[in-house]
Design an enzyme around this catalytic site. Structure first.
Site, mmCIF file in Angstrom:
data_model
loop_
_atom_site.group_PDB
_atom_site.id
_atom_site.type_symbol
_atom_site.label_atom_id
_atom_site.label_comp_id
_atom_site.label_asym_id
_atom_site.label_seq_id
_atom_site.Cartn_x
_atom_site.Cartn_y
_atom_site.Cartn_z
ATOM 1 N N LYS A 281 -70.343 89.513 26.584
ATOM 2 C CA LYS A 281 -69.340 89.083 25.717
ATOM 3 C C LYS A 281 -68.200 90.267 25.885
ATOM 4 O O LYS A 281 -67.053 89.884 25.765
ATOM 5 C CB LYS A 281 -69.907 88.991 24.262
ATOM 6 C CG LYS A 281 -70.726 87.866 24.002
ATOM 7 C CD LYS A 281 -70.817 87.509 22.695
ATOM 8 C CE LYS A 281 -71.677 86.139 22.523
ATOM 9 N NZ LYS A 281 -71.458 85.566 21.077
ATOM 10 N N LYS B 20 -76.309 78.761 29.026
ATOM 11 C CA LYS B 20 -76.916 78.658 27.401
ATOM 12 C C LYS B 20 -75.785 77.808 26.745
ATOM 13 O O LYS B 20 -74.545 78.145 26.826
ATOM 14 C CB LYS B 20 -76.913 79.799 27.137
ATOM 15 C CG LYS B 20 -77.456 79.644 25.639
ATOM 16 C CD LYS B 20 -77.807 81.168 24.938
ATOM 17 C CE LYS B 20 -76.469 81.531 23.964
ATOM 18 N NZ LYS B 20 -76.537 81.104 22.603
ATOM 19 N N LYS C 91 -72.192 78.268 21.038
ATOM 20 C CA LYS C 91 -70.949 77.775 20.073
ATOM 21 C C LYS C 91 -69.531 78.344 20.508
ATOM 22 O O LYS C 91 -68.733 77.709 20.261
ATOM 23 C CB LYS C 91 -71.213 78.795 18.555
ATOM 24 C CG LYS C 91 -72.345 78.163 17.766
ATOM 25 C CD LYS C 91 -71.895 78.439 16.391
ATOM 26 C CE LYS C 91 -73.122 78.241 15.638
ATOM 27 N NZ LYS C 91 -74.003 79.434 15.620
HETATM 28 P P1 ATP Z 1 -72.933 82.192 20.435
HETATM 29 O O1 ATP Z 1 -73.535 81.615 21.967
HETATM 30 O O2 ATP Z 1 -71.523 81.797 20.483
HETATM 31 O O3 ATP Z 1 -73.253 83.325 20.382
HETATM 32 P P2 ATP Z 1 -75.273 80.594 19.414
HETATM 33 O O4 ATP Z 1 -74.663 79.285 19.869
HETATM 34 O O5 ATP Z 1 -76.038 81.306 20.216
HETATM 35 O O6 ATP Z 1 -73.644 81.440 19.363
HETATM 36 P P3 ATP Z 1 -76.073 81.635 17.042
HETATM 37 O O7 ATP Z 1 -75.646 81.523 15.706
HETATM 38 O O8 ATP Z 1 -75.807 82.825 17.486
HETATM 39 O O9 ATP Z 1 -75.276 80.412 17.859
HETATM 40 O O10 ATP Z 1 -77.771 81.222 17.258
HETATM 41 C C1 ATP Z 1 -78.591 80.769 16.032
HETATM 42 C C2 ATP Z 1 -79.819 80.429 16.835
HETATM 43 O O11 ATP Z 1 -79.731 79.295 17.812
HETATM 44 C C3 ATP Z 1 -80.454 81.770 17.318
HETATM 45 O O12 ATP Z 1 -81.968 81.632 16.965
HETATM 46 C C4 ATP Z 1 -80.485 81.244 18.908
HETATM 47 O O13 ATP Z 1 -81.512 81.921 19.638
HETATM 48 C C5 ATP Z 1 -80.632 79.890 18.803
HETATM 49 N N1 ATP Z 1 -79.785 79.248 20.129
HETATM 50 C C6 ATP Z 1 -78.460 79.426 20.266
HETATM 51 N N2 ATP Z 1 -78.142 78.875 21.281
HETATM 52 C C7 ATP Z 1 -79.212 78.166 21.756
HETATM 53 C C8 ATP Z 1 -79.770 77.518 22.810
HETATM 54 N N3 ATP Z 1 -78.854 77.043 24.006
HETATM 55 N N4 ATP Z 1 -80.982 77.078 23.217
HETATM 56 C C9 ATP Z 1 -81.712 77.352 22.309
HETATM 57 N N5 ATP Z 1 -81.799 78.165 21.391
HETATM 58 C C10 ATP Z 1 -80.347 78.685 20.933
#
Ligand code: ATP
Ligand code: LTN
Length: 329
Positions: free
Chosen positions: A113, A194, A197
């Site tokens: 990031k 991955k 968000k």
């Molecule tokens: P960002 O990638 O913008 O940091 P994010 O999509 O990872 O955000 P979070 O709120 O940080 O969202 O994650 C919430 C939960 O969802 C965490 O336990 C994270 O590991 C899980 N998670 C996020 N993205 C994925 C994914 N692509 N596949 C499986 N689990 C995920």
């Protein structure tokens, strides 16, 4: 023996997506009866990058509504907003002072990031210490998260261990719990990234509150390869197909063999995409409906969050008092 305690967190910014649901939320819901659940909406983590204040305020409610719509029951789970429980920010400072800088600089999320930004706020570096505070204030046995968060939970264990050796036994060491299926749902526009968000661009993620037509469109446009073989393979070129099959497997709960049997008569990737989209639409439609209903009564959501914060504060305040006592305050 008492129930195992679970704590996990989710950021309120952006749209909750299928990766969040399959990698984390679904497992939190499934654990509600057998475990003592704490789920934290981590709005203090969100401001590591600038957030419009009014949008941030709304986003905590939207996230709460979606989590409840996914099946998180505020009676059985202590569901709360991080900034409502003051102990998190205070414990973060105390733990920051026992965390070596090198440990934070090694975090892959920080490296990824910070590389993308011109100026990097110090909060992006100390972000995992706040996460450690979220966790250690509740003495959980387990932290169920997607694969991307494993490193942060391991760092939390290291911080806890260091604190224990400096100040005496204070923290239990929590275990990261990573799902066996869909621990890392990949972007539909790019199966090497991955689903996230913070990624922008249409076609990347499937939002939990998106309309059916939009979901179908995103799956139809998803990136696969130029072949025809529908297989679970780790070859780089099959990453798109594997991602679609994993999504299908996580939603239906079927074995790999049964999933492949379901697609034995598929005529190419077009069929694969349509059928995966169908099961996703079926799973998400009721979630979208319930979350829209809940959002019609923001006062009730605020009431539920206040109850959650109250329950969480009792645990967090007691633990914070112990940490401060151990450190000499
Ligand atoms: P960002 O990638 O913008 O940091 P994010 O999509 O990872 O955000 P979070 O709120 O940080 O969202 O994650 C919430 C939960 O969802 C965490 O336990 C994270 O590991 C899980 N998670 C996020 N993205 C994925 C994914 N692509 N596949 C499986 N689990 C995920
Ligand atoms: N950093 C996590 C969110 C998070 C979290 C937590 C997860 C903050 N605090 C405590 C588990 C436990 C993320 O970005 N997904």
């Amino acid at each position: 023996m008492g129930k195992k305690r679970v704590l996990s967190g989710i950021q309120p910014t952006g749209s909750l997506h299928l990766g969040n649901y399959l990698g984390a939320i679904k497992h939190w819901v499934e654990g509600q009866d057998d475990k003592e659940n704490f789920i934290c909406i981590v709005d203090l983590h969100a401001i590591t990058v600038y957030q419009d204040p009014e949008a941030l305020r709304q986003s905590a409610r939207r996230t709460a509504a979606l989590l409840i719509a996914c099946g998180i029951d505020p009676q059985r789970t202590t569901l709360f907003v991080q900034s409502h429980v003051r102990a998190h920010a205070e414990a973060c400072w105390l733990l920051t002072c026992v965390t070596p800088l090198g440990w934070l600089e090694r975090m892959t999320q920080f490296k990824d990031k910070s590389g993308k930004q011109e100026t990097v706020g110090a909060g992006l570096l100390t972000y995992p210490v706040l996460q450690a505070a979220d966790i250690l204030l509740y003495d959980p046995d387990e932290v169920p998260v997607g694969e991307d968060q494993k490193q942060h939970v391991e760092l939390t264990r290291d911080i806890a261990q260091r604190f224990n050796s400096l100040y005496g036994e204070t923290f239990k060491l929590p275990e990261p719990v990573i799902p066996k299926v869909a621990a890392r749902v990949m972007g539909l526009d790019d199966p090497t990234q991955k689903m996230s968000k913070s990624a922008t661009g249409s076609g990347h993620a499937v939002g939990l509150d998106e309309d059916d037509a939009q979901i179908v469109k995103t799956f139809k446009r998803s990136v696969t390869d130029s072949g025809r073989e529908i297989v679970f393979s780790d070859k780089p070129e099959k990453a798109g197909v594997k991602n679609l099959l994993e999504i299908y497997r996580a939603i239906t709960g079927k074995s790999q063999a049964d999933v492949l049997a379901d697609f034995a008569d598929a005529r190419g990737y077009g069929d694969l995409k349509t059928r995966v989209a169908e099961v996703v639409v079926e799973a998400l439609a009721p979630i979208r409906g319930r979350s829209r209903e809940l959002l019609e009564d923001p006062a009730e959501l605020d009431r539920l969050m206040a109850v959650g914060a109250d329950r969480a504060s009792k645990h967090a305040e007691a633990k914070l008092a112990l940490i401060k006592e151990r450190m000499g305050f």
